[in-house]
Write a protein that holds these residues in place. Structure first.
Motif, PDB file in Angstrom:
ATOM      1  N   TRP A 163       0.831  -1.203   0.000  1.00 24.48           N
ATOM      2  CA  TRP A 163       0.000   0.000   0.000  1.00 24.48           C
ATOM      3  C   TRP A 163       0.866   1.255   0.000  1.00 24.48           C
ATOM      4  CZ3 TRP A 163      -3.077  -2.230   4.657  1.00 24.48           C
ATOM      5  CH2 TRP A 163      -3.934  -3.233   4.204  1.00 24.48           C
ATOM      6  N   ILE A 164       1.908   1.261   0.814  1.00 24.89           N
ATOM      7  CA  ILE A 164       2.789   2.436   0.897  1.00 24.89           C
ATOM      8  C   ILE A 164       3.472   2.673  -0.439  1.00 24.89           C
ATOM      9  CG2 ILE A 164       4.915   3.287   1.961  1.00 24.89           C
ATOM     10  CD1 ILE A 164       3.909   2.026   4.587  1.00 24.89           C
ATOM     11  N   THR A 165       3.902   1.606  -1.111  1.00 25.73           N
ATOM     12  CA  THR A 165       4.545   1.745  -2.419  1.00 25.73           C
ATOM     13  C   THR A 165       3.587   2.348  -3.436  1.00 25.73           C
ATOM     14  OG1 THR A 165       5.886  -0.191  -1.916  1.00 25.73           O
ATOM     15  CG2 THR A 165       5.796   0.501  -4.208  1.00 25.73           C
ATOM     16  N   ARG A 166       2.338   1.876  -3.431  1.00 24.21           N
ATOM     17  CA  ARG A 166       1.350   2.400  -4.387  1.00 24.21           C
ATOM     18  C   ARG A 166       1.023   3.867  -4.114  1.00 24.21           C
ATOM     19  NH1 ARG A 166      -2.839  -2.744  -4.567  1.00 24.21           N
ATOM     20  NH2 ARG A 166      -1.625  -3.991  -6.033  1.00 24.21           N
ATOM     21  N   ASN A 200       2.950   6.058  -2.615  1.00 22.72           N
ATOM     22  CA  ASN A 200       4.132   6.853  -2.927  1.00 22.72           C
ATOM     23  C   ASN A 200       4.252   7.088  -4.430  1.00 22.72           C
ATOM     24  OD1 ASN A 200       6.524   8.226  -2.549  1.00 22.72           O
ATOM     25  ND2 ASN A 200       7.766   6.376  -2.466  1.00 22.72           N
ATOM     26  N   ALA A 201       4.008   6.045  -5.229  1.00 22.27           N
ATOM     27  CA  ALA A 201       4.116   6.186  -6.681  1.00 22.27           C
ATOM     28  C   ALA A 201       3.108   7.195  -7.212  1.00 22.27           C
ATOM     29  CB  ALA A 201       3.905   4.830  -7.350  1.00 22.27           C
ATOM     30  N   THR A 202       1.875   7.112  -6.745  1.00 19.84           N
ATOM     31  CA  THR A 202       0.849   8.042  -7.226  1.00 19.84           C
ATOM     32  C   THR A 202       1.065   9.445  -6.683  1.00 19.84           C
ATOM     33  OG1 THR A 202      -0.653   6.156  -7.199  1.00 19.84           O
ATOM     34  CG2 THR A 202      -1.630   8.301  -7.530  1.00 19.84           C
ATOM     35  N   ALA A 203       1.538   9.536  -5.446  1.00 16.22           N
ATOM     36  CA  ALA A 203       1.798  10.856  -4.864  1.00 16.22           C
ATOM     37  C   ALA A 203       2.927  11.559  -5.616  1.00 16.22           C
ATOM     38  CB  ALA A 203       2.145  10.723  -3.394  1.00 16.22           C
ATOM     39  N   ARG A 204       3.950  10.823  -5.995  1.00 14.49           N
ATOM     40  CA  ARG A 204       5.059  11.433  -6.736  1.00 14.49           C
ATOM     41  C   ARG A 204       4.627  11.903  -8.119  1.00 14.49           C
ATOM     42  NH1 ARG A 204       9.962  11.237  -4.332  1.00 14.49           N
ATOM     43  NH2 ARG A 204      10.154   9.802  -2.576  1.00 14.49           N
ATOM     44  N   LYS A 205       3.660  11.216  -8.730  1.00 12.03           N
ATOM     45  CA  LYS A 205       3.123  11.692 -10.012  1.00 12.03           C
ATOM     46  C   LYS A 205       2.444  13.051  -9.841  1.00 12.03           C
ATOM     47  CE  LYS A 205       2.248   7.266 -12.219  1.00 12.03           C
ATOM     48  NZ  LYS A 205       1.217   6.306 -12.659  1.00 12.03           N
ATOM     49  N   MET A 250      -7.710   4.201  -3.568  1.00 14.32           N
ATOM     50  CA  MET A 250      -8.014   5.434  -4.292  1.00 14.32           C
ATOM     51  C   MET A 250      -6.935   5.732  -5.330  1.00 14.32           C
ATOM     52  SD  MET A 250      -9.426   7.798  -1.194  1.00 14.32           S
ATOM     53  CE  MET A 250      -9.169   9.279  -2.112  1.00 14.32           C
ATOM     54  N   ALA A 251      -5.691   5.478  -4.990  1.00  5.64           N
ATOM     55  CA  ALA A 251      -4.592   5.735  -5.916  1.00  5.64           C
ATOM     56  C   ALA A 251      -4.712   4.874  -7.164  1.00  5.64           C
ATOM     57  CB  ALA A 251      -3.262   5.475  -5.223  1.00  5.64           C
ATOM     58  N   ILE A 252      -5.214   3.659  -7.016  1.00  4.04           N
ATOM     59  CA  ILE A 252      -5.327   2.765  -8.174  1.00  4.04           C
ATOM     60  C   ILE A 252      -6.631   2.986  -8.933  1.00  4.04           C
ATOM     61  CG2 ILE A 252      -5.603   0.347  -8.837  1.00  4.04           C
ATOM     62  CD1 ILE A 252      -3.768  -0.361  -6.542  1.00  4.04           C
ATOM     63  N   LEU A 253      -7.749   3.005  -8.213  1.00  5.73           N
ATOM     64  CA  LEU A 253      -9.052   2.986  -8.872  1.00  5.73           C
ATOM     65  C   LEU A 253      -9.606   4.373  -9.184  1.00  5.73           C
ATOM     66  CD1 LEU A 253     -10.682   0.151  -6.742  1.00  5.73           C
ATOM     67  CD2 LEU A 253      -9.646  -0.042  -9.004  1.00  5.73           C
ATOM     68  N   ASP A 254      -9.355   5.342  -8.305  1.00  7.91           N
ATOM     69  CA  ASP A 254      -9.936   6.677  -8.474  1.00  7.91           C
ATOM     70  C   ASP A 254      -8.833   7.726  -8.376  1.00  7.91           C
ATOM     71  OD1 ASP A 254     -11.720   8.644  -8.838  1.00  7.91           O
ATOM     72  OD2 ASP A 254     -12.761   8.412  -6.925  1.00  7.91           O
ATOM     73  N   ASN A 255      -8.053   7.798  -9.440  1.00  7.81           N
ATOM     74  CA  ASN A 255      -6.878   8.667  -9.453  1.00  7.81           C
ATOM     75  C   ASN A 255      -7.251  10.140  -9.333  1.00  7.81           C
ATOM     76  OD1 ASN A 255      -4.166   9.131  -9.568  1.00  7.81           O
ATOM     77  ND2 ASN A 255      -3.856   7.925 -11.425  1.00  7.81           N
ATOM     78  N   GLU A 256      -8.372  10.544  -9.905  1.00  5.61           N
ATOM     79  CA  GLU A 256      -8.777  11.955  -9.856  1.00  5.61           C
ATOM     80  C   GLU A 256      -9.083  12.389  -8.432  1.00  5.61           C
ATOM     81  OE1 GLU A 256     -12.007  11.310 -12.350  1.00  5.61           O
ATOM     82  OE2 GLU A 256     -10.739  10.982 -14.114  1.00  5.61           O
TER      83      GLU A 256
END
Length: 114
Positions: A61-64, A66-71, A98-104
């Motif tokens: 979860w933390i990896t996911r 972090n990846a979306t937050a850095r984007k 939320m990072a995977i399914l609902d990026n907006e």
């Protein structure tokens, strides 16, 4: 002292162990002594890995997150810090979903806390 033959009780115990070991390969599922050793070993590993699964999922979860937050231009550390400062108490599992399914929606949260 009287003699105790243990016929029924011992057979019941051995049957229970062999039933647990039914999917093991070769003599590990046929012979009681080796099956008993393998069952004890398997139960030890399953106990250990139930706790390790929680650890691995949290790391994922933390990896996911972090990846979306850095984007979105923010590190994981800053994101969690700003979430707590703004009293947004979302757990890491929810944030990862939320990072995977609902990026907006995740991007909106980051914009609101900046």
């Amino acid at each position: 002292m009287t003699r105790v033959k243990r016929g029924f009780g011992a057979r019941k115990y051995r049957t229970k162990i062999l039933k647990i070991a039914s999917g093991f390969k070769g003599s590990h599922s046929k012979l009681f002594r080796t099956a008993n050793q393998q069952v004890l070993r398997a139960l030890t590993f399953s106990y250990r890995d139930r706790n390790n699964r929680k650890r691995d999922l949290r790391r994922l979860w933390i990896t996911r997150i972090n990846a979306t937050a850095r984007k979105n231009g923010m590190s994981y550390n800053n994101l969690i810090s700003f979430l707590y400062k703004n009293s947004i108490y979302l757990n890491r599992k929810t944030l990862a979903q939320m990072a995977i399914l609902d990026n907006e929606c995740f991007s909106d949260i980051i914009k609101n806390i900046k």
